[in-house]
Scaffold this active site. Structure first.
Site, PDB file in Angstrom:
ATOM      1  N   ASP A 175       5.994   4.788   4.930  1.00  0.00           N
ATOM      2  CA  ASP A 175       6.859   3.843   5.653  1.00  0.00           C
ATOM      3  C   ASP A 175       6.884   2.466   4.986  1.00  0.00           C
ATOM      4  OD1 ASP A 175       4.157   3.553   6.595  1.00  0.00           O
ATOM      5  OD2 ASP A 175       4.873   2.412   8.305  1.00  0.00           O
ATOM      6  N   HIS A 176       6.160   2.332   3.848  1.00  0.00           N
ATOM      7  CA  HIS A 176       6.197   1.078   3.073  1.00  0.00           C
ATOM      8  C   HIS A 176       6.781   1.276   1.673  1.00  0.00           C
ATOM      9  CE1 HIS A 176       3.731  -1.379   5.925  1.00  0.00           C
ATOM     10  NE2 HIS A 176       3.534  -0.157   6.371  1.00  0.00           N
TER      11      HIS A 176
ATOM     12  N   HIS B 185       4.704  -4.587  10.627  1.00  0.00           N
ATOM     13  CA  HIS B 185       5.218  -3.958  11.856  1.00  0.00           C
ATOM     14  C   HIS B 185       5.399  -4.971  12.986  1.00  0.00           C
ATOM     15  CE1 HIS B 185       4.680   0.371  10.786  1.00  0.00           C
ATOM     16  NE2 HIS B 185       3.731  -0.107   9.990  1.00  0.00           N
TER      17      HIS B 185
ATOM     18  N   ASP C  46      -0.197  -3.688   6.314  1.00  0.00           N
ATOM     19  CA  ASP C  46      -0.800  -3.164   7.541  1.00  0.00           C
ATOM     20  C   ASP C  46      -2.276  -3.554   7.665  1.00  0.00           C
ATOM     21  OD1 ASP C  46       1.620  -2.008   8.045  1.00  0.00           O
ATOM     22  OD2 ASP C  46       0.962   0.060   7.773  1.00  0.00           O
TER      23      ASP C  46
ATOM     24  N   HIS D 256      -7.505  -0.513   5.441  1.00  0.00           N
ATOM     25  CA  HIS D 256      -6.436   0.346   5.981  1.00  0.00           C
ATOM     26  C   HIS D 256      -6.184   1.471   4.981  1.00  0.00           C
ATOM     27  CE1 HIS D 256      -2.732   1.413   8.079  1.00  0.00           C
ATOM     28  NE2 HIS D 256      -2.053   1.291   6.955  1.00  0.00           N
TER      29      HIS D 256
ATOM     30  N   HIS E 150       0.847  -1.197   0.000  1.00  0.00           N
ATOM     31  CA  HIS E 150       0.000   0.000   0.000  1.00  0.00           C
ATOM     32  C   HIS E 150       0.880   1.244   0.000  1.00  0.00           C
ATOM     33  CE1 HIS E 150       0.832  -0.520   4.284  1.00  0.00           C
ATOM     34  NE2 HIS E 150       0.330   0.679   4.566  1.00  0.00           N
TER      35      HIS E 150
ATOM     36  N   HIS F 288       1.468   3.936   1.889  1.00  0.00           N
ATOM     37  CA  HIS F 288       2.024   4.719   3.002  1.00  0.00           C
ATOM     38  C   HIS F 288       3.550   4.818   2.904  1.00  0.00           C
ATOM     39  CE1 HIS F 288      -1.799   4.132   5.655  1.00  0.00           C
ATOM     40  NE2 HIS F 288      -1.893   5.167   4.837  1.00  0.00           N
TER      41      HIS F 288
HETATM   42 ZN   LIG Z   1       0.037   1.724   6.491  1.00  0.00          ZN
END
Ligand SMILES: [Zn+2]
Length: 254
Positions: free
Chosen positions: A57-58, A166, A128, A111, A53, A55
């Site tokens: 941090d990915h 995570h 996530d 999400h 996805h 985001h």
């Molecule tokens: Zn995320």
């Protein structure tokens, strides 16, 4: 034989690295540094990037990695990830020839709007959406969508290894014990995960069998979870989507 290695990133992210022979693919490289360092140290060539996805941090490390080497970048077709070369969605296959690996794409919105998972080799990369003993926050979808997505993942075989984005497991288990206090498997899981974390080891992967037995977000129809949701709400609901929404909200405040 493919090996799957976690590269820690940021505070609690994992970049999952699939390696076979001298080749490697990475899932959700939120930053490029740990990937570049690992590839150089191990003498591996990057052959593909998979994103679950959009985001940061990915996906934040993708541009730097493709600047280093032009490789196919797979990711959800409905999300803004500018580096994608292969936008994918439900039913598509991701073939990584250099690793002799094939994954099926599952749409799992909730999400984010078009979050995807990759399933193959008895392994699930679910970003996530499903976490070990928990689930992601519902940012762009509805509680119904998120529950449908989790239910879809829960239908995979028990032995499926769950590689999520995570290291949240211990905190998730503490919440799960509040929702499902009599679950002895949950108590055993807490002990096991606490030992791993104390030794500096990842709690992942888990298995889907373990998740079905202990993850409250996959157990929204269980009487004990329904009762806990009702206590939290101070009202009687039984519909799994409303039970899910209640415990998801409760977790946000826990
Ligand atoms: Zn995320």
């Amino acid at each position: 034989m493919l090996e799957i290695v976690p590269l820690p990133a940021f505070r609690d992210n994992y970049i999952w690295t699939l390696r076979g022979g001298k080749n490697a693919a990475v899932v959700d490289p939120g930053e490029a540094g740990p990937v570049k360092e690992y590839l150089a140290r191990e003498g591996l060539a990057l052959v593909a990037i998979l994103a679950t996805h959009h985001h940061p941090d990915h996906v934040g490390g993708i541009s730097e990695l493709v600047a280093m080497k032009k490789v196919p970048v797979f990711g959800p077709k409905g999300e803004p990830i500018p580096e994608l070369t292969h936008p994918v969605g439900q039913g598509d296959k991701v073939e990584i020839l250099a690793l002799a690996a094939t994954f099926s794409v599952l749409d799992i919105p909730g999400h984010t709007r078009a979050h995807v998972a990759y399933y193959g080799l008895e392994s699930l990369f679910c970003g996530d959406t499903l976490f070990a003993c928990g689930c992601g926050r519902v940012f762009e979808g509805t509680a119904e969508q998120m529950l449908d997505s989790l239910t879809k993942l829960a239908a995979l075989p028990d032995a499926t290894r769950v590689y999520c984005g995570h290291e949240y497991t211990l905190a998730n288990i503490k919440f799960a014990r509040a929702v499902d206090p009599g679950n002895s498997m949950l108590a055993a899981r807490e002990e096991k995960v606490a030992k791993l974390r104390a030794a500096g080891l990842p709690s992942l992967p888990s298995t889907l069998g373990e998740e079905r037995a202990t993850n409250p977000f996959l157990r929204c129809a269980e009487p004990v979870v329904v009762e806990s949701a009702n206590k939290y709400l101070g009202a009687r609901v039984a519909d799994p989507a409303r039970v899910f929404a209640a415990i998801r909200e409760w977790k946000n405040r826990f």
